[in-house]
Design a protein around this motif. Structure first.
Motif, PDB file in Angstrom:
ATOM      1  N   ASN A 115      62.026  30.088  44.854  1.00 45.32           N
ATOM      2  CA  ASN A 115      62.314  31.516  45.743  1.00 45.32           C
ATOM      3  C   ASN A 115      61.564  31.341  47.009  1.00 45.32           C
ATOM      4  O   ASN A 115      61.824  31.912  47.990  1.00 45.32           O
ATOM      5  N   LEU A 116      60.487  30.272  47.205  1.00 55.39           N
ATOM      6  CA  LEU A 116      59.621  30.281  48.396  1.00 55.39           C
ATOM      7  C   LEU A 116      60.336  29.656  49.699  1.00 55.39           C
ATOM      8  O   LEU A 116      59.919  29.744  50.738  1.00 55.39           O
ATOM      9  N   ALA A 117      61.600  28.875  49.145  1.00 54.41           N
ATOM     10  CA  ALA A 117      62.038  28.172  50.133  1.00 54.41           C
ATOM     11  C   ALA A 117      62.470  28.530  51.502  1.00 54.41           C
ATOM     12  O   ALA A 117      62.436  27.992  52.711  1.00 54.41           O
ATOM     13  N   ASP A 118      63.059  29.793  51.510  1.00 57.58           N
ATOM     14  CA  ASP A 118      63.713  30.329  52.668  1.00 57.58           C
ATOM     15  C   ASP A 118      62.444  31.307  53.191  1.00 57.58           C
ATOM     16  O   ASP A 118      62.948  32.357  54.230  1.00 57.58           O
ATOM     17  N   THR A 140      45.919  26.175  53.060  1.00 56.36           N
ATOM     18  CA  THR A 140      46.698  27.049  52.630  1.00 56.36           C
ATOM     19  C   THR A 140      48.196  26.746  53.322  1.00 56.36           C
ATOM     20  O   THR A 140      49.445  26.807  52.737  1.00 56.36           O
ATOM     21  N   ARG A 141      48.323  26.379  54.580  1.00 54.43           N
ATOM     22  CA  ARG A 141      49.437  25.995  55.016  1.00 54.43           C
ATOM     23  C   ARG A 141      50.052  24.665  54.737  1.00 54.43           C
ATOM     24  O   ARG A 141      51.060  24.582  54.214  1.00 54.43           O
ATOM     25  N   PRO A 150      59.704  25.256  54.993  1.00 60.75           N
ATOM     26  CA  PRO A 150      59.960  24.382  56.048  1.00 60.75           C
ATOM     27  C   PRO A 150      58.952  24.792  56.936  1.00 60.75           C
ATOM     28  O   PRO A 150      58.670  25.939  57.287  1.00 60.75           O
ATOM     29  N   GLN A 151      58.536  23.790  57.616  1.00 65.56           N
ATOM     30  CA  GLN A 151      57.387  23.962  58.941  1.00 65.56           C
ATOM     31  C   GLN A 151      57.882  24.988  59.890  1.00 65.56           C
ATOM     32  O   GLN A 151      57.229  25.772  60.352  1.00 65.56           O
ATOM     33  N   GLN A 152      59.401  25.139  60.308  1.00 64.13           N
ATOM     34  CA  GLN A 152      59.799  25.967  61.186  1.00 64.13           C
ATOM     35  C   GLN A 152      59.509  27.515  60.639  1.00 64.13           C
ATOM     36  O   GLN A 152      59.711  28.187  61.707  1.00 64.13           O
TER      37      GLN A 152
END
Length: 358
Positions: A115-118, A140-141, A150-152
């Motif tokens: 669920n975290l991917a977006d 944490t990052r 994603p980094q962006q």
């Protein structure tokens, strides 16, 4: 204490809010709790704002030896690993905690990690913060990136010479580099606005006038039999924008704003296990009323929920500074550990969100 316009304590209402497009942010213990709640209930959230906060289950970075109880081990970890480790090498192990998060999800204690991917994340550390070191926040990052964000999607800021605080543009707030209560410092910008803009994209400018209502509601109905372990105040708060009150917004979004230690509306110092109410500091409702959340929420139809933790110092709960639980003081039993979907505080806060979404 903030009261409603009519001075009444109300029951938290239902506003048919979104069930997925909500968000959460917090400072310090509120930031650690933000990470826990974000992972535990990731299906409900589109993003999170983490100001001076560490990793999921950070207080379990190193496991106890036979001479140390699990409770004491978590306290030692929280103080010396997750806040201000002596050297970067002794800081929290992001890879280990990523593996623990995945194991926790596979055990069904938290929502699916996928669920975290977006999701979109705002992560901040002040370069002058001597309470939660910047190296911890950097991990944490890393933790979220290892979990597939994603980094962006991550706005990471470590370039502001701020102490341990949420930042505002209020001239009456503390100097930017200070590390002292009430942990609200003037840095010339509203950090709450940056958080919501990053999570939700283009937002309208903050309203100059608040035409909605700041409601004071009874939190106890969301605690039930868990109240003795919760270390949560009798009252919580919610800002309801004017268009939401009028019923003209379809599925308004909800943002949960979690204060840090010593920032709840009824914070008091504890001396030898007793609340020193005679010398209660005048911090009161500042996190609720002066950090900028309400003004940008008013113009963008976002409900802001302000759950409230409080200080407790007795034979059962040791939380004298009114922090949110990220090291296990509220563990009721082994089936509902402090980081899980059914943890006392996480369950109560999510029940408040469910009410707003009903």
């Amino acid at each position: 204490m903030v009261a409603n316009a009519n001075g009444k304590i109300v029951q938290l209402g239902s506003y048919k809010a979104s069930k997925q497009n909500n968000s959460i942010s917090g400072l310090s213990s509120g930031a650690f709790m933000t990470v826990q709640l974000h992972l535990a209930r990731s299906a409900s959230f589109a993003g999170a704002g983490i100001i001076a906060g560490g990793l999921f289950r950070c207080a379990e970075t190193y496991q106890p030896s036979g001479l140390v109880t699990p409770e004491d081990s978590r306290i030692e970890n929280s103080l010396y690993i997750c806040m201000n480790p002596l050297t970067p090498q002794t800081g929290p192990d992001a890879r280990r905690l990523v593996a623990m998060a995945k194991d926790t999800a596979e055990a069904g204690l938290i929502d699916d990690i996928a669920n975290l991917a977006d999701d979109r994340l705002y992560i901040f550390t002040g370069s002058e913060d001597d309470v939660v070191y910047s190296d911890v926040v950097e991990r944490t990052r890393q933790f979220y990136e290892m979990l597939g964000v994603p980094q962006q999607n991550i706005s990471y800021r470590d370039d502001v010479p701020a102490g341990h605080s949420i930042i505002t543009d209020n001239p009456e707030d503390s100097e930017l580099e200070l590390n002292q209560p009430p942990y609200i410092n003037n840095g010339g910008f509203m950090q709450s606005h940056d958080i919501l803009r990053h999570i939700y994209g283009d937002l309208k400018a903050p309203a100059e006038q608040l035409n909605g209502k700041l409601l004071c509601f009874d939190q106890r109905e969301f605690l039930g039999d868990d109240a003795p372990w919760a270390s949560m105040s009798q009252f919580g708060y919610a800002y309801i924008p004017s268009r939401v009150l009028a019923g003209s917004v379809k599925e308004p979004r909800v943002h949960i704003a979690l204060h840090g230690c010593k920032q709840g509306y009824n914070y008091t110092d504890y001396v030898n296990g007793r609340a020193d109410t005679a010398n209660q500091p005048p911090y009161g409702n500042r996190y609720i009323t002066t950090t900028g959340y309400n003004h940008i929420a008013e113009s963008n139809d976002i409900i802001v929920l302000y759950p409230q933790a409080e200080g407790t110092d007795n034979g059962q709960i040791q939380n004298p500074d009114g922090c949110w639980d990220w090291w296990g003081y509220s563990n009721k039993d082994e089936n509902s550990p402090y980081y899980s979907r059914d943890a006392v505080q996480i369950k109560a806060i999510h029940a408040m969100l469910d009410r707003l979404c009903a």
